[in-house]
Scaffold this motif. Structure first.
Motif, PDB file in Angstrom:
ATOM      1  N   HIS A   1       0.837  -1.202   0.000  1.00 54.64           N
ATOM      2  CA  HIS A   1       0.000   0.000   0.000  1.00 54.64           C
ATOM      3  C   HIS A   1       0.875   1.256   0.000  1.00 54.64           C
ATOM      4  CE1 HIS A   1      -3.322   2.658   0.714  1.00 54.64           C
ATOM      5  NE2 HIS A   1      -2.706   3.146   1.778  1.00 54.64           N
ATOM      6  N   HIS A   2       1.926   1.205   0.812  1.00 51.79           N
ATOM      7  CA  HIS A   2       2.866   2.339   0.882  1.00 51.79           C
ATOM      8  C   HIS A   2       3.501   2.570  -0.499  1.00 51.79           C
ATOM      9  CE1 HIS A   2       5.687   5.128   2.539  1.00 51.79           C
ATOM     10  NE2 HIS A   2       6.722   4.302   2.582  1.00 51.79           N
ATOM     11  N   GLY A   3       3.897   1.476  -1.167  1.00 50.94           N
ATOM     12  CA  GLY A   3       4.506   1.570  -2.494  1.00 50.94           C
ATOM     13  C   GLY A   3       3.533   2.158  -3.506  1.00 50.94           C
ATOM     14  N   GLU A   4       2.293   1.703  -3.455  1.00 49.95           N
ATOM     15  CA  GLU A   4       1.292   2.225  -4.400  1.00 49.95           C
ATOM     16  C   GLU A   4       1.050   3.712  -4.164  1.00 49.95           C
ATOM     17  OE1 GLU A   4      -1.839  -0.546  -3.566  1.00 49.95           O
ATOM     18  OE2 GLU A   4      -1.263  -1.859  -5.242  1.00 49.95           O
ATOM     19  N   ARG A   5       1.012   4.090  -2.889  1.00 49.37           N
ATOM     20  CA  ARG A   5       0.789   5.503  -2.550  1.00 49.37           C
ATOM     21  C   ARG A   5       1.962   6.363  -3.051  1.00 49.37           C
ATOM     22  NH1 ARG A   5       2.088   8.392   2.313  1.00 49.37           N
ATOM     23  NH2 ARG A   5       1.108  10.423   2.158  1.00 49.37           N
ATOM     24  N   LEU A   6       3.179   5.833  -2.879  1.00 50.10           N
ATOM     25  CA  LEU A   6       4.354   6.579  -3.346  1.00 50.10           C
ATOM     26  C   LEU A   6       4.337   6.736  -4.872  1.00 50.10           C
ATOM     27  CD1 LEU A   6       7.109   5.021  -1.036  1.00 50.10           C
ATOM     28  CD2 LEU A   6       6.509   7.454  -1.148  1.00 50.10           C
ATOM     29  N   LEU A   7       3.946   5.678  -5.575  1.00 51.57           N
ATOM     30  CA  LEU A   7       3.874   5.774  -7.046  1.00 51.57           C
ATOM     31  C   LEU A   7       2.838   6.810  -7.459  1.00 51.57           C
ATOM     32  CD1 LEU A   7       4.230   2.140  -8.470  1.00 51.57           C
ATOM     33  CD2 LEU A   7       5.984   3.876  -8.164  1.00 51.57           C
ATOM     34  N   GLU A   8       1.695   6.833  -6.753  1.00 52.96           N
ATOM     35  CA  GLU A   8       0.672   7.850  -7.032  1.00 52.96           C
ATOM     36  C   GLU A   8       1.232   9.240  -6.776  1.00 52.96           C
ATOM     37  OE1 GLU A   8      -2.439   7.790  -8.065  1.00 52.96           O
ATOM     38  OE2 GLU A   8      -2.788   5.623  -8.147  1.00 52.96           O
ATOM     39  N   GLN A   9       1.859   9.366  -5.613  1.00 53.37           N
ATOM     40  CA  GLN A   9       2.384  10.662  -5.173  1.00 53.37           C
ATOM     41  C   GLN A   9       3.378  11.225  -6.213  1.00 53.37           C
ATOM     42  OE1 GLN A   9       4.110  10.050  -1.295  1.00 53.37           O
ATOM     43  NE2 GLN A   9       4.161  12.231  -0.819  1.00 53.37           N
ATOM     44  N   PHE A  10       4.248  10.362  -6.733  1.00 56.12           N
ATOM     45  CA  PHE A  10       5.275  10.806  -7.677  1.00 56.12           C
ATOM     46  C   PHE A  10       4.845  10.606  -9.137  1.00 56.12           C
ATOM     47  CE2 PHE A  10       7.709  10.716  -3.796  1.00 56.12           C
ATOM     48  CZ  PHE A  10       8.546  11.811  -3.935  1.00 56.12           C
ATOM     49  N   GLU A  11       3.537  10.442  -9.344  1.00 59.00           N
ATOM     50  CA  GLU A  11       2.962  10.334 -10.691  1.00 59.00           C
ATOM     51  C   GLU A  11       3.631   9.258 -11.539  1.00 59.00           C
ATOM     52  OE1 GLU A  11       3.179  14.560 -11.799  1.00 59.00           O
ATOM     53  OE2 GLU A  11       0.999  14.527 -11.557  1.00 59.00           O
ATOM     54  N   LEU A  12       3.838   8.103 -10.919  1.00 50.72           N
ATOM     55  CA  LEU A  12       4.439   6.979 -11.630  1.00 50.72           C
ATOM     56  C   LEU A  12       3.481   5.787 -11.728  1.00 50.72           C
ATOM     57  CD1 LEU A  12       8.033   6.947 -10.054  1.00 50.72           C
ATOM     58  CD2 LEU A  12       7.500   7.424 -12.454  1.00 50.72           C
ATOM     59  N   ALA A  13       2.256   5.956 -11.195  1.00 51.32           N
ATOM     60  CA  ALA A  13       1.342   4.816 -11.120  1.00 51.32           C
ATOM     61  C   ALA A  13       1.073   4.214 -12.503  1.00 51.32           C
ATOM     62  CB  ALA A  13       0.036   5.235 -10.451  1.00 51.32           C
ATOM     63  N   ASP A  14       0.977   5.072 -13.520  1.00 50.27           N
ATOM     64  CA  ASP A  14       0.692   4.537 -14.859  1.00 50.27           C
ATOM     65  C   ASP A  14       1.945   3.946 -15.513  1.00 50.27           C
ATOM     66  OD1 ASP A  14       1.940   6.980 -15.147  1.00 50.27           O
ATOM     67  OD2 ASP A  14       0.832   7.528 -16.952  1.00 50.27           O
ATOM     68  N   ARG A  15       3.084   4.036 -14.849  1.00 49.04           N
ATOM     69  CA  ARG A  15       4.335   3.478 -15.376  1.00 49.04           C
ATOM     70  C   ARG A  15       4.763   2.227 -14.622  1.00 49.04           C
ATOM     71  NH1 ARG A  15       6.406   6.033 -19.942  1.00 49.04           N
ATOM     72  NH2 ARG A  15       5.210   7.951 -20.149  1.00 49.04           N
ATOM     73  N   ARG A  16       3.867   1.742 -13.816  1.00 51.16           N
ATOM     74  CA  ARG A  16       4.166   0.612 -12.935  1.00 51.16           C
ATOM     75  C   ARG A  16       4.809  -0.576 -13.662  1.00 51.16           C
ATOM     76  NH1 ARG A  16       0.508  -1.684  -8.247  1.00 51.16           N
ATOM     77  NH2 ARG A  16       0.876  -3.874  -8.613  1.00 51.16           N
TER      78      ARG A  16
END
Ligand code: ATP
Length: 253
Positions: free
Chosen positions: A109-124
């Motif tokens: 969950h922390h990792g997903e939140r960090l990816l969202e925060q740094f606008e990387l979620a769509d680059r997962r």
């Protein structure tokens, strides 16, 4: 959290850092500044245990990074000035790898939140090789925060980040420091880090010139206006004609 005591590093004949001491306590955001070649990266690498001190001692959470490296490194993250990712791993696989190395549990969950925060979620699921430079840097930053270290070192973290990413990084740093993390960051962008850092350590030619809060440094340097900027402080500290007596450079033979 981070304690650098009388640290020196000599590369072959070249003395890069000499007798440097300072500390970064939990909740502090310390800016390590100095001209090119002042010894900032050398100091960061020694704290991270990548480089062995020629003399002196570095501890993280009380653990000596040379004699007790594992517990020291478990509590630390370094974001280098030129982060290298694994070209064949995706963004998410970098997080999995980091969590595995640090034995981090409950990180998803922390990792997903960090990816969202740094606008990387769509680059997962994107491979590291297919990311832009700034995106690779943001992956390195996300990995640094992932295992919730007690201390993070950022070597020139702003270069390559867009304004939104810089703002996000600042928010993440401030939030982490409020939670008790110790942060040490180097940057030449003095105007950008001035409001972020709670204290500064100013180096010149491998030696500490002055350290403390902006007000403490202004008071120590004496010759500055009360509203002098960090840039003005920097020039006075690093281009002054004399170093404080106990930090004076040795005479050349
Ligand atoms: P910059 O702002 O340019 O990044 P810096 O403050 O990070 O500089 P360092 O990279 O720590 O400075 O370098 C300090 C000194 O050590 C310099 O004189 C540099 O030439 C020297 N140095 C750094 N790395 C090495 C190395 N691997 N071998 C030999 N000398 C080195």
């Amino acid at each position: 959290m981070i304690e650098v005591s009388d640290f020196s590093k000599t590369y072959d004949e070249r003395e890069a850092v000499a007798g440097l001491s300072f500390r970064v306590d939990a909740g502090d955001i310390v800016g390590l500044v100095g001209p090119n070649g002042a010894g900032k990266t050398t100091t960061m690498r020694a704290i991270a245990g990548i480089l062995r001190p020629t003399a002196g001692r570095v501890t993280v959470a009380g653990f000596d990074v040379v004699s007790d490296p594992v517990p020291a490194k478990q509590r630390l993250a370094l974001v280098p000035d030129d982060p290298h990712l694994f070209s064949s791993l995706t963004v998410w696989e970098h997080l999995e790898f980091t969590a595995e190395v640090f034995g981090t549990e409950d990180w998803i969950h922390h990792g997903e939140r960090l990816l969202e925060q740094f606008e990387l979620a769509d680059r997962r699921e994107t491979l590291a090789d297919e990311l832009s430079r700034g995106m690779r840097q943001k992956v390195a930053i996300v990995c640094a925060f992932l295992h919730r270290p007690g201390a993070i070192l950022f070597d020139e973290p702003l270069t390559g980040l867009d304004p939104r990413a810089i703002r996000t990084l600042y928010e993440a740093i401030r939030e982490s420091a409020r939670g008790g993390m110790a942060v040490l960051l180097s940057s030449h962008l003095l105007g950008q880090i001035e409001s972020l850092c709670t204290e500064f350590v100013i180096l010149r030619q491998g030696r500490l010139v002055v350290e403390g809060t902006r007000d403490e440094i202004r008071a120590q340097l004496g010759e500055l206006r009360a509203d002098a900027t960090l840039e003005e402080i920097f020039f006075t500290a690093t281009e002054g004609t004399s170093l404080p007596a106990d930090r004076a450079e040795p005479d050349l033979p």
